[in-house]
Design a protein around this motif. Structure first.
Motif, PDB file in Angstrom:
ATOM      1  N   SER A  18       1.129  -1.167   0.038  1.00  0.00           N
ATOM      2  CA  SER A  18       0.006   0.115   0.121  1.00  0.00           C
ATOM      3  C   SER A  18       0.756   1.293  -0.027  1.00  0.00           C
ATOM      4  O   SER A  18       0.547   2.391  -0.833  1.00  0.00           O
ATOM      5  CB  SER A  18      -0.986  -0.047   1.368  1.00  0.00           C
ATOM      6  OG  SER A  18      -2.150  -1.185   0.953  1.00  0.00           O
ATOM      7  N   LEU A  19       2.071   1.282   0.725  1.00  0.00           N
ATOM      8  CA  LEU A  19       3.056   2.532   0.853  1.00  0.00           C
ATOM      9  C   LEU A  19       3.388   2.834  -0.731  1.00  0.00           C
ATOM     10  O   LEU A  19       3.604   3.810  -1.111  1.00  0.00           O
ATOM     11  CB  LEU A  19       4.052   2.216   1.806  1.00  0.00           C
ATOM     12  CG  LEU A  19       3.347   2.469   3.255  1.00  0.00           C
ATOM     13  CD1 LEU A  19       4.528   2.042   4.136  1.00  0.00           C
ATOM     14  CD2 LEU A  19       2.959   3.714   3.751  1.00  0.00           C
ATOM     15  N   LEU A 137      -1.150   6.503  13.385  1.00  0.00           N
ATOM     16  CA  LEU A 137      -1.056   6.663  11.821  1.00  0.00           C
ATOM     17  C   LEU A 137       0.096   7.883  11.630  1.00  0.00           C
ATOM     18  O   LEU A 137       1.073   7.475  10.937  1.00  0.00           O
ATOM     19  CB  LEU A 137      -2.439   7.116  11.096  1.00  0.00           C
ATOM     20  CG  LEU A 137      -3.404   5.930  11.081  1.00  0.00           C
ATOM     21  CD1 LEU A 137      -4.703   6.564  10.553  1.00  0.00           C
ATOM     22  CD2 LEU A 137      -2.793   4.864  10.209  1.00  0.00           C
ATOM     23  N   ALA A 138       0.069   9.024  12.342  1.00  0.00           N
ATOM     24  CA  ALA A 138       1.142   9.862  12.116  1.00  0.00           C
ATOM     25  C   ALA A 138       2.484   9.304  12.726  1.00  0.00           C
ATOM     26  O   ALA A 138       3.501   9.570  11.940  1.00  0.00           O
ATOM     27  CB  ALA A 138       0.713  11.233  12.750  1.00  0.00           C
ATOM     28  N   GLY A 139       2.384   8.740  13.737  1.00  0.00           N
ATOM     29  CA  GLY A 139       3.775   8.054  14.235  1.00  0.00           C
ATOM     30  C   GLY A 139       4.467   7.190  13.285  1.00  0.00           C
ATOM     31  O   GLY A 139       5.621   6.872  12.739  1.00  0.00           O
ATOM     32  N   PHE A 140       3.320   6.220  12.766  1.00  0.00           N
ATOM     33  CA  PHE A 140       3.717   5.199  11.669  1.00  0.00           C
ATOM     34  C   PHE A 140       4.408   5.816  10.326  1.00  0.00           C
ATOM     35  O   PHE A 140       5.406   5.469   9.900  1.00  0.00           O
ATOM     36  CB  PHE A 140       2.814   4.414  11.303  1.00  0.00           C
ATOM     37  CG  PHE A 140       3.070   3.302  10.085  1.00  0.00           C
ATOM     38  CD1 PHE A 140       3.753   2.167  10.413  1.00  0.00           C
ATOM     39  CD2 PHE A 140       2.591   3.773   9.252  1.00  0.00           C
ATOM     40  CE1 PHE A 140       3.941   1.393   9.364  1.00  0.00           C
ATOM     41  CE2 PHE A 140       2.953   2.942   7.937  1.00  0.00           C
ATOM     42  CZ  PHE A 140       3.691   1.639   8.287  1.00  0.00           C
ATOM     43  N   LEU A 141       3.631   6.958   9.847  1.00  0.00           N
ATOM     44  CA  LEU A 141       3.993   7.567   8.626  1.00  0.00           C
ATOM     45  C   LEU A 141       5.580   8.305   8.929  1.00  0.00           C
ATOM     46  O   LEU A 141       6.172   8.322   8.024  1.00  0.00           O
ATOM     47  CB  LEU A 141       2.971   8.369   8.160  1.00  0.00           C
ATOM     48  CG  LEU A 141       1.882   7.815   7.366  1.00  0.00           C
ATOM     49  CD1 LEU A 141       0.831   8.796   7.508  1.00  0.00           C
ATOM     50  CD2 LEU A 141       2.044   7.080   6.447  1.00  0.00           C
ATOM     51  N   ARG A 142       5.681   8.872  10.202  1.00  0.00           N
ATOM     52  CA  ARG A 142       7.018   9.638  10.394  1.00  0.00           C
ATOM     53  C   ARG A 142       8.078   8.515  10.537  1.00  0.00           C
ATOM     54  O   ARG A 142       9.181   8.510  10.005  1.00  0.00           O
ATOM     55  CB  ARG A 142       7.136  10.091  11.603  1.00  0.00           C
ATOM     56  CG  ARG A 142       6.317  11.601  11.912  1.00  0.00           C
ATOM     57  CD  ARG A 142       6.484  12.149  13.063  1.00  0.00           C
ATOM     58  NE  ARG A 142       6.069  11.611  14.139  1.00  0.00           N
ATOM     59  CZ  ARG A 142       4.950  11.660  14.759  1.00  0.00           C
ATOM     60  NH1 ARG A 142       3.960  12.565  14.197  1.00  0.00           N
ATOM     61  NH2 ARG A 142       4.348  11.067  15.803  1.00  0.00           N
ATOM     62  N   ASN A 143       7.765   7.278  11.074  1.00  0.00           N
ATOM     63  CA  ASN A 143       8.904   6.176  11.056  1.00  0.00           C
ATOM     64  C   ASN A 143       8.961   5.698   9.848  1.00  0.00           C
ATOM     65  O   ASN A 143      10.144   5.464   9.434  1.00  0.00           O
ATOM     66  CB  ASN A 143       8.388   4.998  11.914  1.00  0.00           C
ATOM     67  CG  ASN A 143       8.498   5.635  13.455  1.00  0.00           C
ATOM     68  OD1 ASN A 143       9.183   6.407  13.826  1.00  0.00           O
ATOM     69  ND2 ASN A 143       7.675   5.001  14.393  1.00  0.00           N
ATOM     70  N   ALA A 144       7.772   5.360   8.841  1.00  0.00           N
ATOM     71  CA  ALA A 144       8.138   4.804   7.842  1.00  0.00           C
ATOM     72  C   ALA A 144       8.912   6.048   6.716  1.00  0.00           C
ATOM     73  O   ALA A 144       9.825   5.476   5.864  1.00  0.00           O
ATOM     74  CB  ALA A 144       6.692   4.739   6.905  1.00  0.00           C
TER      75      ALA A 144
END
Length: 158
Positions: A18-19, A137-144
């Motif tokens: 998905s990313l 979700l924001a944390g996940f996207l920052r880490n990604a």
């Protein structure tokens, strides 16, 4: 118990896929925005970096993008000619030739207008999540994003 690791692996693979699809879709959106503004993709990406991180020296921008300084000169020439950026002498530099590149904010309304549809869609999407879910979700996207930055740096540095 055997199904649990398989399910987790499948979910992780779904997220990675998905990313990748999201990355392509956002690249296509950015390409369309750039086309409406008569900007090449690379020019548009450099403008975005200058807007986010600037003012920057051309050397710092070259390092951020991994582009050769001569290539960066051409990009900055086009952005300046289009009224997107200005080059200013750096009064604190010991080298009198040193310049910084600053985005001209008066053109931002054009950018905001072209992203209005996506921004509205994202606002509608986010409205369906709790504050805690949005934080996750924001944390996940920052880490990604950081994982992507690390992978890019590793490739660039051989």
């Amino acid at each position: 118990m055997t199904g649990e690791p398989r399910r987790r692996r499948r979910a992780a693979n779904d997220i990675k896929e998905s990313l990748r699809v999201l990355s392509i879709q956002l690249s296509l959106l950015n390409h369309q925005v750039g086309a409406h503004l008569d900007l090449k993709d690379v020019d548009f990406y450099c403008l975005d970096l200058i807007n986010r991180l600037g003012p920057l020296s051309p050397t710092a921008l070259s390092r951020q993008t991994g582009l050769h300084p001569a290539t960066m000169t051409g990009i900055l020439d086009r952005l300046q000619k289009g009224g997107w950026v200005t080059r200013e002498r750096d009064p604190e530099a010991t080298d009198r030739r040193a310049v910084t590149v600053r985005a001209l904010k008066d053109r931002n309304a054009e950018l905001f207008q072209l992203y209005a549809g996506m921004n509205t869609a994202m606002d509608d999407l986010c409205a369906g999540y709790t504050d805690e879910q949005l934080d996750l979700l924001a944390g996940f996207l920052r880490n990604a994003t950081e994982a992507g930055r690390t992978a890019t740096d590793d490739l660039a540095n051989g």
